[in-house]
Design a protein around this motif. Sequence first.
Motif, short mmCIF file in Angstrom:
data_model
loop_
_atom_site.label_atom_id
_atom_site.label_comp_id
_atom_site.label_asym_id
_atom_site.label_seq_id
_atom_site.Cartn_x
_atom_site.Cartn_y
_atom_site.Cartn_z
N UNK A 1 28.39 2.97 29.65
CA UNK A 1 29.36 2.94 30.73
C UNK A 1 30.75 2.77 30.13
N UNK A 2 31.64 3.66 30.50
CA UNK A 2 33.03 3.59 30.04
C UNK A 2 33.86 2.91 31.12
N UNK A 3 34.45 1.74 30.82
CA UNK A 3 35.27 1.04 31.82
C UNK A 3 36.47 1.89 32.24
N UNK A 4 36.88 1.74 33.51
CA UNK A 4 38.03 2.46 34.05
C UNK A 4 39.13 1.45 34.39
N UNK A 5 40.33 1.63 33.84
CA UNK A 5 41.42 0.72 34.15
C UNK A 5 41.78 0.77 35.63
N UNK A 6 42.10 -0.38 36.19
CA UNK A 6 42.56 -0.53 37.58
C UNK A 6 41.51 -0.15 38.62
N UNK A 7 40.25 -0.01 38.21
CA UNK A 7 39.18 0.25 39.18
C UNK A 7 38.86 -1.05 39.90
N UNK A 8 38.33 -0.97 41.13
CA UNK A 8 37.91 -2.20 41.82
C UNK A 8 36.90 -2.96 40.96
N UNK A 9 36.83 -4.29 41.11
CA UNK A 9 35.97 -5.11 40.25
C UNK A 9 34.49 -4.72 40.27
N UNK A 10 34.01 -4.14 41.36
CA UNK A 10 32.59 -3.79 41.44
C UNK A 10 32.29 -2.41 40.83
N UNK A 11 33.33 -1.69 40.40
CA UNK A 11 33.12 -0.43 39.70
C UNK A 11 33.04 -0.75 38.21
N UNK A 12 31.86 -0.59 37.64
CA UNK A 12 31.65 -0.91 36.23
C UNK A 12 32.36 0.09 35.32
N UNK A 13 32.52 1.30 35.79
CA UNK A 13 33.14 2.35 35.00
C UNK A 13 32.49 3.68 35.35
N UNK A 14 32.45 4.59 34.39
CA UNK A 14 31.85 5.91 34.63
C UNK A 14 30.88 6.24 33.49
N UNK A 15 29.94 7.13 33.82
CA UNK A 15 29.03 7.67 32.81
C UNK A 15 29.03 9.19 32.95
N UNK A 16 28.56 9.85 31.92
CA UNK A 16 28.37 11.30 31.97
C UNK A 16 26.87 11.53 32.12
N UNK A 17 26.49 12.30 33.13
CA UNK A 17 25.08 12.62 33.36
C UNK A 17 24.97 14.10 33.65
N UNK A 18 24.34 14.83 32.77
CA UNK A 18 24.14 16.27 32.92
C UNK A 18 25.44 17.01 33.21
N UNK A 19 26.51 16.63 32.50
CA UNK A 19 27.79 17.32 32.65
C UNK A 19 28.67 16.80 33.76
N UNK A 20 28.17 15.89 34.59
CA UNK A 20 28.96 15.32 35.69
C UNK A 20 29.39 13.91 35.33
#
Length: 129
Positions: A1-20
């Motif tokens: 999981x890649x953290x995202x700056x300024x995201x709401x606290x419950x958003x851990x970040x983003x991942x890449x899954x099958x190109x998305x």
Amino acid sequence: VTPMPKAPPFIEGVIELRGAILPIVDVRKRFDLPSPASTRATKFLIVSVDLGEQRAIVGLVVDRVSEPLRVPRTEIKPAPRLSVSERAYFTGVVAHHGKMLMVLDVDALLSSAEKATLSGLAGGGATRG
């Protein structure tokens, strides 16, 4: 999981899954519950969330997944009225093997403003329909 700056606290970040690129929502943090360290039982549950004119695929961090469960609509009872805000998250309650299971409405997990933020994070994970 890649953290995202300024995201709401419950958003851990983003991942890449099958190109998305998929935002990851920690369900415990969303409900203001303590979020313990991940274990082998911790899973990402991939779901489709309504963002208004489109749907987005997101990952939900959950403590564990026991089993898929199909329940006839007739067995789902109305969710108890805990508070106005809490009831909106749940569509009902099901008795299963001596336990009470809450049926979560994934489309109600996020407010309109949060959905707008999520829409920006979803990128390639958004789908029409």
